[in-house]
Design a protein around this motif. Structure first.
Motif, PDB file in Angstrom:
ATOM      1  N   VAL A  48     -76.994  17.033  28.019  1.00  0.00           N
ATOM      2  CA  VAL A  48     -76.612  18.053  28.997  1.00  0.00           C
ATOM      3  C   VAL A  48     -76.948  17.593  30.411  1.00  0.00           C
ATOM      4  N   ILE A  49     -78.170  17.087  30.632  1.00  0.00           N
ATOM      5  CA  ILE A  49     -78.520  16.702  32.006  1.00  0.00           C
ATOM      6  C   ILE A  49     -77.757  15.461  32.470  1.00  0.00           C
ATOM      7  N   LYS A  50     -77.276  14.672  31.532  1.00  0.00           N
ATOM      8  CA  LYS A  50     -76.499  13.482  31.898  1.00  0.00           C
ATOM      9  C   LYS A  50     -75.025  13.800  32.127  1.00  0.00           C
ATOM     10  N   ASN A  51     -74.499  14.852  31.499  1.00  0.00           N
ATOM     11  CA  ASN A  51     -73.050  15.049  31.465  1.00  0.00           C
ATOM     12  C   ASN A  51     -72.531  16.394  31.957  1.00  0.00           C
ATOM     13  N   LYS A  66     -83.229   8.826  35.461  1.00  0.00           N
ATOM     14  CA  LYS A  66     -82.222   8.953  36.530  1.00  0.00           C
ATOM     15  C   LYS A  66     -81.569  10.335  36.548  1.00  0.00           C
ATOM     16  N   PRO A  67     -81.106  10.847  35.395  1.00  0.00           N
ATOM     17  CA  PRO A  67     -80.503  12.182  35.440  1.00  0.00           C
ATOM     18  C   PRO A  67     -81.518  13.286  35.761  1.00  0.00           C
ATOM     19  N   ILE A  68     -82.764  13.095  35.373  1.00  0.00           N
ATOM     20  CA  ILE A  68     -83.795  14.076  35.735  1.00  0.00           C
ATOM     21  C   ILE A  68     -83.993  14.049  37.246  1.00  0.00           C
ATOM     22  N   ILE A  69     -84.110  12.869  37.809  1.00  0.00           N
ATOM     23  CA  ILE A  69     -84.279  12.730  39.261  1.00  0.00           C
ATOM     24  C   ILE A  69     -83.079  13.336  39.995  1.00  0.00           C
ATOM     25  N   ALA A  70     -81.877  13.176  39.459  1.00  0.00           N
ATOM     26  CA  ALA A  70     -80.676  13.732  40.088  1.00  0.00           C
ATOM     27  C   ALA A  70     -80.746  15.262  40.193  1.00  0.00           C
TER      28      ALA A  70
END
Length: 179
Positions: free
Chosen positions: A71-74, A108-112
């Motif tokens: 979910v956090i990536k897409n 990376k997706p968490i940081i985003a």
């Protein structure tokens, strides 16, 4: 409330579904549902299960952490991101879960998520990064960009975010600056 295996067995009816099977059913429902509302509800339930350490092994076994990471990536929908970030935040204090998050390219997706304007997601994200801080992740979670976002969050009207950002800058980044 945290549970023990004995408490879980006592509360499960004789012909009831055990915790692992129930989580597996939720995962299947999330994966196969075409309804946005159903996905949100299931993701919220999974994030709530992530609160109790008794569930960590089950969560790993049935792929809940993979769903949160997916979910956090897409996804771009803030409600789905909110539930996924809450679930990851609930799970990341466990060393096995933290290692999994990092090895599955979750940083990376968490940081985003720091770029979003959603106080609950920001609180979960800062807390998650705080827990993921170690020698392996330090360089990635203390970049100039991350520090800039955290400093921006320090200007929030939400005292919880101000406090989390300040602690992050002091404890993770080693800065002594106050707001």
């Amino acid at each position: 409330m945290f549970s023990s295996k004995a408490q879980l067995q006592k509360r499960t009816p004789e012909n009831g579904t055990d915790r692992e099977n129930f989580l597996s059913l939720l995962v299947d429902e999330y994966l196969h549902s075409s309804s946005y509302d159903a996905k949100c509800q299931v993701l919220a339930n999974l994030a709530n299960f992530a609160y109790d350490p008794i569930n960590y092994q089950y969560i790993r076994d049935v792929g809940v952490l993979d769903i949160f990471l997916h979910v956090i990536k897409n996804e771009s929908n803030e409600q789905l991101l909110h539930f996924a970030s809450a679930g990851i935040c609930n799970l990341c204090c466990d060393p096995l879960n933290a290692e999994y998050i990092v090895t599955q390219s979750g940083l990376k997706p968490i940081i985003a998520l720091l770029k979003l304007n959603h106080n609950d997601i920001l609180a979960d994200t800062i807390t998650t990064l705080y827990y993921l801080n170690n020698n392996q992740t330090k360089a990635e979670i203390t970049t100039t960009e991350v520090i800039k976002h955290i400093r921006d969050i320090q200007n929030s009207n939400d005292k919880r975010l101000v406090n989390l950002a300040t602690l992050y800058l002091q404890d993770v980044c080693g800065t002594k600056e106050d707001v």
